[in-house]
Design a protein around this motif. Structure first.
Motif, PDB file in Angstrom:
ATOM      1  N   MET A   1       2.836   5.091  32.644  1.00 40.67           N
ATOM      2  CA  MET A   1       2.148   6.317  30.758  1.00 40.67           C
ATOM      3  C   MET A   1       2.183   7.151  31.901  1.00 40.67           C
ATOM      4  O   MET A   1       1.263   6.799  32.755  1.00 40.67           O
ATOM      5  N   ASP A   2       2.950   8.232  31.124  1.00 32.56           N
ATOM      6  CA  ASP A   2       2.796   9.429  31.994  1.00 32.56           C
ATOM      7  C   ASP A   2       1.311  10.659  31.367  1.00 32.56           C
ATOM      8  O   ASP A   2       1.088   9.456  30.039  1.00 32.56           O
ATOM      9  N   LYS A   3       1.016  10.918  31.615  1.00 33.49           N
ATOM     10  CA  LYS A   3      -0.564  11.515  30.369  1.00 33.49           C
ATOM     11  C   LYS A   3      -0.416  13.076  31.498  1.00 33.49           C
ATOM     12  O   LYS A   3      -0.436  13.342  32.080  1.00 33.49           O
ATOM     13  N   ILE A   4      -0.903  14.288  30.451  1.00 32.62           N
ATOM     14  CA  ILE A   4      -1.516  15.107  30.885  1.00 32.62           C
ATOM     15  C   ILE A   4      -2.971  15.141  30.445  1.00 32.62           C
ATOM     16  O   ILE A   4      -3.632  13.907  29.650  1.00 32.62           O
ATOM     17  N   PHE A   5      -3.937  16.031  31.193  1.00 32.26           N
ATOM     18  CA  PHE A   5      -5.057  16.207  30.652  1.00 32.26           C
ATOM     19  C   PHE A   5      -5.765  16.963  30.761  1.00 32.26           C
ATOM     20  O   PHE A   5      -5.145  18.177  31.108  1.00 32.26           O
ATOM     21  N   LEU A   6      -7.001  17.747  30.299  1.00 31.51           N
ATOM     22  CA  LEU A   6      -7.339  18.847  30.123  1.00 31.51           C
ATOM     23  C   LEU A   6      -9.337  18.397  30.478  1.00 31.51           C
ATOM     24  O   LEU A   6      -9.950  17.839  30.156  1.00 31.51           O
ATOM     25  N   HIS A   7      -9.376  19.160  31.780  1.00 30.32           N
ATOM     26  CA  HIS A   7     -10.913  18.611  32.270  1.00 30.32           C
ATOM     27  C   HIS A   7     -12.109  19.694  32.113  1.00 30.32           C
ATOM     28  O   HIS A   7     -11.115  21.174  32.197  1.00 30.32           O
ATOM     29  N   GLY A   8     -13.173  19.829  31.025  1.00 33.98           N
ATOM     30  CA  GLY A   8     -13.555  21.248  30.970  1.00 33.98           C
ATOM     31  C   GLY A   8     -13.811  22.435  30.143  1.00 33.98           C
ATOM     32  O   GLY A   8     -14.578  22.785  30.025  1.00 33.98           O
ATOM     33  N   MET A   9     -13.142  21.554  28.972  1.00 31.50           N
ATOM     34  CA  MET A   9     -13.344  22.399  27.850  1.00 31.50           C
ATOM     35  C   MET A   9     -13.745  22.082  27.436  1.00 31.50           C
ATOM     36  O   MET A   9     -14.958  21.658  27.101  1.00 31.50           O
ATOM     37  N   LYS A  10     -14.231  23.716  26.668  1.00 35.26           N
ATOM     38  CA  LYS A  10     -15.195  24.116  25.979  1.00 35.26           C
ATOM     39  C   LYS A  10     -15.023  24.489  24.660  1.00 35.26           C
ATOM     40  O   LYS A  10     -14.003  24.989  24.257  1.00 35.26           O
ATOM     41  N   ALA A  11     -15.807  23.914  23.784  1.00 38.11           N
ATOM     42  CA  ALA A  11     -15.590  23.701  22.347  1.00 38.11           C
ATOM     43  C   ALA A  11     -17.262  23.749  22.183  1.00 38.11           C
ATOM     44  O   ALA A  11     -18.016  23.495  21.590  1.00 38.11           O
ATOM     45  N   GLU A  12     -17.481  24.863  20.332  1.00 40.42           N
ATOM     46  CA  GLU A  12     -18.436  24.766  20.303  1.00 40.42           C
ATOM     47  C   GLU A  12     -18.260  23.861  18.575  1.00 40.42           C
ATOM     48  O   GLU A  12     -17.386  23.825  17.789  1.00 40.42           O
ATOM     49  N   THR A  13     -19.490  23.918  18.438  1.00 44.52           N
ATOM     50  CA  THR A  13     -19.643  22.845  16.905  1.00 44.52           C
ATOM     51  C   THR A  13     -21.214  22.461  16.999  1.00 44.52           C
ATOM     52  O   THR A  13     -22.159  22.543  17.779  1.00 44.52           O
ATOM     53  N   LEU A  14     -21.689  21.947  15.398  1.00 44.55           N
ATOM     54  CA  LEU A  14     -22.626  21.871  14.982  1.00 44.55           C
ATOM     55  C   LEU A  14     -22.780  20.614  15.723  1.00 44.55           C
ATOM     56  O   LEU A  14     -22.277  19.506  14.626  1.00 44.55           O
ATOM     57  N   ILE A  15     -24.213  20.220  16.257  1.00 48.44           N
ATOM     58  CA  ILE A  15     -23.665  18.390  16.138  1.00 48.44           C
ATOM     59  C   ILE A  15     -25.444  18.290  16.718  1.00 48.44           C
ATOM     60  O   ILE A  15     -26.044  18.607  17.620  1.00 48.44           O
ATOM     61  N   GLY A  16     -25.618  17.046  16.664  1.00 44.12           N
ATOM     62  CA  GLY A  16     -27.180  16.086  16.747  1.00 44.12           C
ATOM     63  C   GLY A  16     -28.225  15.961  15.692  1.00 44.12           C
ATOM     64  O   GLY A  16     -27.201  15.858  14.387  1.00 44.12           O
ATOM     65  N   VAL A  17     -28.846  14.953  16.010  1.00 46.78           N
ATOM     66  CA  VAL A  17     -29.332  13.870  14.953  1.00 46.78           C
ATOM     67  C   VAL A  17     -31.049  14.502  14.691  1.00 46.78           C
ATOM     68  O   VAL A  17     -31.789  14.692  13.022  1.00 46.78           O
ATOM     69  N   TYR A  18     -31.252  16.254  15.632  1.00 51.46           N
ATOM     70  CA  TYR A  18     -32.524  16.710  14.858  1.00 51.46           C
ATOM     71  C   TYR A  18     -32.521  17.971  14.543  1.00 51.46           C
ATOM     72  O   TYR A  18     -31.289  18.101  14.669  1.00 51.46           O
ATOM     73  N   ASP A  19     -33.210  17.832  14.059  1.00 48.15           N
ATOM     74  CA  ASP A  19     -32.393  19.659  13.248  1.00 48.15           C
ATOM     75  C   ASP A  19     -32.908  20.600  13.640  1.00 48.15           C
ATOM     76  O   ASP A  19     -32.201  21.364  14.310  1.00 48.15           O
TER      77      ASP A  19
END
Length: 116
Positions: free
Chosen positions: A1-19
């Motif tokens: 299978m041929d593949k492309i990749f993106l390494h170290g891409m930065k993205a922002e989101t709200l994430i987490g179980v703690y307030d």
């Protein structure tokens, strides 16, 4: 299978179980490996492959509008997006949440999904 990749891409989101984690978006690091049609570069035509710039833009835009408790759920979301919106055959998603725990450089998850 041929593949492309993106390494170290930065993205922002709200994430987490703690307030305290959910007070403002966090920057995550993503590594994506995307299975593309075999010999997708044979004709030198971008329409025969998965356009990695479009993947990057779509993932960032989607995450900016989402809220997740778990990295696992976020990884599933990204995998579903790449498989459904870009015609990928297979995807590996690694998500790193750097500096979230004391004395731990990074935590994260890695999943692989494919079209059935």
């Amino acid at each position: 299978m041929d593949k492309i990749f993106l390494h170290g891409m930065k993205a922002e989101t709200l994430i987490g179980v703690y307030d305290w984690e959910r007070e403002q978006p966090q920057t995550l690091l993503l590594d994506l490996v995307v299975g593309v049609p075999e010999k997708s570069g044979a004709g030198d035509d971008i329409s025969n492959t998965v356009h990695y710039a479009d993947v990057c833009e779509a993932v960032r835009a989607s995450l900016k509008n989402q809220r997740f408790l778990l990295l696992e759920a976020l990884a599933e979301h990204v995998a579903d997006l790449v498989l459904s919106d870009f015609g990928a055959q297979w995807v590996k998603v690694k998500i790193v949440k750097p500096g979230i725990l004391p004395d731990v450089r990074e935590v994260g998850v890695e999943i692989e999904r494919s079209v059935d």
